[in-house]
Design an enzyme around this catalytic site. Structure first.
Site, PDB file in Angstrom:
ATOM      1  N   ASP A 199      -8.995  19.418  26.905  1.00  0.00           N
ATOM      2  CA  ASP A 199      -8.893  19.237  28.311  1.00  0.00           C
ATOM      3  C   ASP A 199      -9.656  20.751  28.852  1.00  0.00           C
ATOM      4  O   ASP A 199     -10.320  21.426  28.180  1.00  0.00           O
ATOM      5  CB  ASP A 199      -7.518  19.169  28.880  1.00  0.00           C
ATOM      6  CG  ASP A 199      -6.464  20.316  28.647  1.00  0.00           C
ATOM      7  OD1 ASP A 199      -6.782  21.499  28.122  1.00  0.00           O
ATOM      8  OD2 ASP A 199      -5.362  20.345  28.960  1.00  0.00           O
ATOM      9  N   HIS A 219      -7.354  23.529  26.773  1.00  0.00           N
ATOM     10  CA  HIS A 219      -6.762  23.673  25.321  1.00  0.00           C
ATOM     11  C   HIS A 219      -7.743  22.957  24.445  1.00  0.00           C
ATOM     12  O   HIS A 219      -8.354  22.013  24.634  1.00  0.00           O
ATOM     13  CB  HIS A 219      -5.467  22.909  25.734  1.00  0.00           C
ATOM     14  CG  HIS A 219      -4.769  23.439  26.743  1.00  0.00           C
ATOM     15  ND1 HIS A 219      -4.541  22.821  27.987  1.00  0.00           N
ATOM     16  CD2 HIS A 219      -3.582  24.781  26.533  1.00  0.00           C
ATOM     17  CE1 HIS A 219      -3.809  23.493  28.509  1.00  0.00           C
ATOM     18  NE2 HIS A 219      -3.144  24.576  27.827  1.00  0.00           N
ATOM     19  N   SER A 278       1.065  27.672  26.872  1.00  0.00           N
ATOM     20  CA  SER A 278       0.852  26.120  26.855  1.00  0.00           C
ATOM     21  C   SER A 278       0.202  25.752  25.504  1.00  0.00           C
ATOM     22  O   SER A 278       0.104  24.489  24.942  1.00  0.00           O
ATOM     23  CB  SER A 278      -0.173  25.716  27.868  1.00  0.00           C
ATOM     24  OG  SER A 278      -1.366  26.294  28.082  1.00  0.00           O
TER      25      SER A 278
END
Length: 371
Positions: A335, A338, A45
């Site tokens: 977040d 990340h 991600s």
């Protein structure tokens, strides 16, 4: 500081300025418009540009406020408020924003730009991220890379395709999920029962080496490799495992064990191949500097996510109902796991100009050697 340019880099850029001319890119390669540089991205991600948008999975970033600071101000599948590391590297080397490999728009001449194969939730091990169900695990990412080359060969021929892949820049980022979404996912997880932490780290390093060598076999020759960030310092980890907002010791220990072994493994691979094919980006140290010396980099908040809820905004997903900070530039983390676009920009500055955390060289020097 991370943005300082060493004397070596100044000399490199001075020499490149002497040879830049018509049809020459600012990366140092004397290329024409008919000889584009391709860029390929593999991993999780941290570098996914939206592949998971095309999959039935919960590991997605396709809803606001993701993308709030992106060019379109809309969610794209990037796990960030704006651009991620592949976007920012691409800007520097003159590559258009990469399309996810699963995007139907990736066809024809757009293929010559490269592709992003990354998928949120994946790890080095195939059992990592099982809770996300339908994600593109590393063997499938590599299979897609093979399929990509066949598609390109149908357009420009096998010989030119091999040249395009050989000269392309490749970024690989994975490893973090093997800890947070596998070994430490639940107390007494199967992998933690199966392996003591040092043995698990050795397993991951061996398996990562196989992935890197497979990329080499498939033609990649300029490969940036990152492992994990400072795992214990992510707001989601702090929210669950820290009492006073400090980095969680257990996951920090895991990162401290794993990252040096990846760097050492890369050094041995280069020695075996007789060439600096792989470049180690010690992202763990780069991000840890942000956290321990925030004022030096203009950050004010290091242990709390900009978007989230609960302790340190680290519980649950970032959604339209979450708390949202007004000034993302002050935060290291967007977040629970990340980084913000600003943190990503500083990492990319280090990738291009740094010496301390880039082994055996930074990207500017690598690119200049291809001139």
């Amino acid at each position: 500081m991370i943005s300082s340019i060493t004397l070596v880099n100044i000399m490199v850029f001075f020499l490149l300025n002497l040879v830049w001319g018509v049809g020459t890119s600012p990366t140092g390669d004397a290329r024409t418009k008919n000889e584009p540089r391709a860029f390929f991205v593999f991993g999780d991600s941290l570098v996914d540009n939206g592949n998971n948008n095309f999959l039935l999975t919960t590991a997605r970033a396709d809803s606001p406020p993701y993308g709030i600071d992106y060019v379109s101000h809309r969610p794209t599948g990037r796990f960030s408020n704006g651009r991620n590391i592949p976007d920012l590297i691409g800007e520097q080397i003159g590559v258009d924003p990469l399309l996810p490999y699963l995007d139907p728009e990736l066809n024809g001449k757009k293929l010559l730009n490269g592709a992003n194969f990354a998928s949120a939730g994946i790890g080095i091990l195939n059992d990592t991220g099982f809770q996300f169900v339908n994600i593109i695990r590393m063997p499938r990412q590599l299979a897609f890379f093979e399929a990509y080359q066949k598609r390109v060969a149908a357009i420009i021929g096998t010989k030119k395709t091999k040249k395009l892949v050989n000269e392309a820049l490749v970024l690989v980022t994975c490893g973090g999920n093997d800890f947070v979404n596998n070994y430490y996912l639940v107390r007494n997880s199967f992998r933690s029962f199966q392996y003591k932490l040092p043995d698990y780290v050795q397993l991951l390093t061996r398996e990562y080496q196989k992935i890197l060598m497979r990329l080499y076999v498939l033609g990649a020759r300029k490969i940036l490799v990152t492992a994990t960030g400072p795992l214990g310092c992510a707001p989601s980890v702090i929210a669950l495992r820290s009492s006073k907002g400090e980095c969680a010791t257990e996951l920090q220990q895991a990162a401290d064990l794993f990252n040096p072994q990846v760097t050492a493994m890369i050094g041995l691979l280069n020695k075996k191949l007789g060439s600096n094919v792989f470049i180690s980006v010690e992202a763990h140290h780069i991000f840890y500097d942000f956290i321990t010396k925030p004022k030096a980099f203009g950050f004010e908040v290091t242990n709390k996510a900009c978007c989230g809820q609960g302790r340190y905004n680290g519980l649950g997903l970032c959604t339209a109902l979450s708390n949202l900070c007004p000034d993302r530039a002050k935060y290291v983390y967007w977040d629970g796991y990340h980084p913000t676009e600003r943190a990503n920009r500083l990492v990319v500055q280090e990738i291009f100009n740094g010496t301390k955390y880039m082994k055996p060289m930074n990207l500017s020097i690598l690119m200049s050697m291809n001139a």
